[in-house]
Design an enzyme around this catalytic site. Structure first.
Site, short mmCIF file in Angstrom:
data_model
loop_
_atom_site.label_atom_id
_atom_site.label_comp_id
_atom_site.label_asym_id
_atom_site.label_seq_id
_atom_site.Cartn_x
_atom_site.Cartn_y
_atom_site.Cartn_z
N GLY A 63 0.74 -1.26 -0.09
CA GLY A 63 0.12 0.04 -0.12
C GLY A 63 0.99 1.28 0.10
CB THR B 246 -3.95 -0.25 0.58
OG1 THR B 246 -4.77 0.04 1.64
CG2 THR B 246 -3.66 1.34 0.11
CD GLU B 247 -1.68 -6.12 0.54
OE1 GLU B 247 -1.23 -6.53 1.59
OE2 GLU B 247 -1.18 -6.37 -0.51
CE LYS C 54 -3.83 5.34 11.45
NZ LYS C 54 -2.60 5.35 10.88
N PRO D 29 -5.01 10.53 5.13
CG PRO D 29 -3.89 9.01 4.22
CD PRO D 29 -3.96 9.49 5.60
CE1 TYR E 13 -6.63 2.58 11.36
CE2 TYR E 13 -8.56 4.01 10.69
CZ TYR E 13 -7.27 3.56 10.64
OH TYR E 13 -6.22 4.18 9.69
CG ASP F 244 5.52 -6.94 15.14
OD1 ASP F 244 5.06 -5.91 15.29
OD2 ASP F 244 4.89 -7.93 15.51
NE ARG G 290 2.47 -8.50 4.65
CZ ARG G 290 1.63 -8.20 3.77
NH1 ARG G 290 0.74 -8.65 3.30
NH2 ARG G 290 1.56 -6.61 3.94
#
Ligand code: NDP
Ligand code: 8X3
Length: 257
Positions: free
Chosen positions: A17, A191-192, A160, A186, A156, A63, A39
């Site tokens: 993303g 994205t994912e 933020k 944004p 969430y 992480d 990842r």
């Protein structure tokens, strides 16, 4: 426009993303990149692509929630990678969309650990060297969710809002140094993000962006690059970036099919 050529930029959450798009935009602008995420395979793939364009890239499997690892990884960066000029605190996620009274405590903890504590750990281990070197720019990726709460967004949105306060606090605490702090916030970006929120439910994630033109990760990378290429005395403190089709988190214009 100030150049970021040969500057060292650490981007967290660079495996996907917005983070991956920032890596590409920064590489095109000639920066040297430290790409961090969990990842590793994804990071290696992106690094190979960027090296193919002539960029210097260091990959970190990290992480952001794992404080000891964040500390040891960032404090043992080899020379010259330890001289970070730009930090993009982008790693973040949402989990679930539930009324607070029914929410999953595990989901809350994952969001708080990643979006708030992870951002804090990385910042804590990067910014002191910026202060002593008297150069640096921290860009935090916030969200419209930090400006306006939406139904079931509770935790969430709170994370933020915390990012917004931390950007403000860091800016105040760094006053008198040349280190800049910007918050890029944004609205809807495809994205994912929604697949992660809905734990791989691609159909549900797809509905978020149905019949609407969302922002792309490259749109946000453009804005981040703009922030870090202003003259040294200019700080873009906070930028809210929305798709034309989105007025608020919940007021979205969906085209008729
Ligand atoms: P993606 O899911 O595509 O990317 C999220 C990135 O964060 C991945 O690279 C992921 O890497 C990384 N990440 C997540 N958890 C961790 C962790 N514990 N440690 C290190 N890296 C982690 O979503 P976006 O690109 O959309 O999200 C990027 C940021 O933008 C987030 O902070 C998000 O809150 C914010 N944002 C997104 C919006 C949107 O609509 N998409 C709108 C507003 C803000 P990996 O899994 O490999 O660790
Ligand atoms: C991501 C955008 O509106 O889903 O921060 O919270 S939203």
């Amino acid at each position: 426009m100030a150049s970021i050529e040969n500057q060292i930029a650490l981007i967290t959450g660079a495996s996907s993303g917005i983070g991956a798009a920032c890596a590409k935009a920064f590489a095109e602008a000639g920066a040297k990149l430290i790409l961090a995420a969990r990842r590793l395979e994804r990071l290696e793939q992106l690094a190979a692509e960027l090296r193919g364009m002539g960029s210097q890239v260091l990959v970190l499997e990290m992480d952001v929630c794992d404080r000891p690892t964040v500390k040891s990884t960032l404090q043992s960066l080899p020379d010259p990678w330890n001289q970070i000029d730009i930090l993009v605190n982008n790693a973040g996620l949402s989990r679930g969309l539930d009324p607070l009274q029914d929410g999953s405590i595990q989901d809350w903890e994952e969001m708080i650990d990643t979006n708030i504590k992870g951002l804090l750990y990385v910042t804590r281990f990067v910014v002191p060297a910026m202060v002593s070197r008297r150069r640096g720019h921290v860009v935090n990726i916030g969200s419209v969710a930090g400006h306006q709460v939406y139904p079931k967004g509770n935790v969430y949105c709170a994370t933020k809002a915390a990012v917004r306060s931390l950007s403000e606090g860091l800016k105040i605490d760094l006053l008198g140094t040349p280190v800049r702090v910007s918050s890029v916030d944004p609205g809807m970006v495809e994205t994912e993000f929604s697949e992660v929120r809905f734990r791989g439910d691609a159909e549900r994630a797809g509905k978020v962006y149905q019949n609407v033109q969302p922002l792309t990760a490259a749109d946000i990378a453009d804005v981040v690059l703009f922030c870090v290429t202003r003259p040294a005395h200019v700080n873009l403190s906070e930028i809210l970036v929305m798709p034309v089709d989105q007025a608020t988190p919940t007021i979205v214009h969906r085209r008729e099919t």
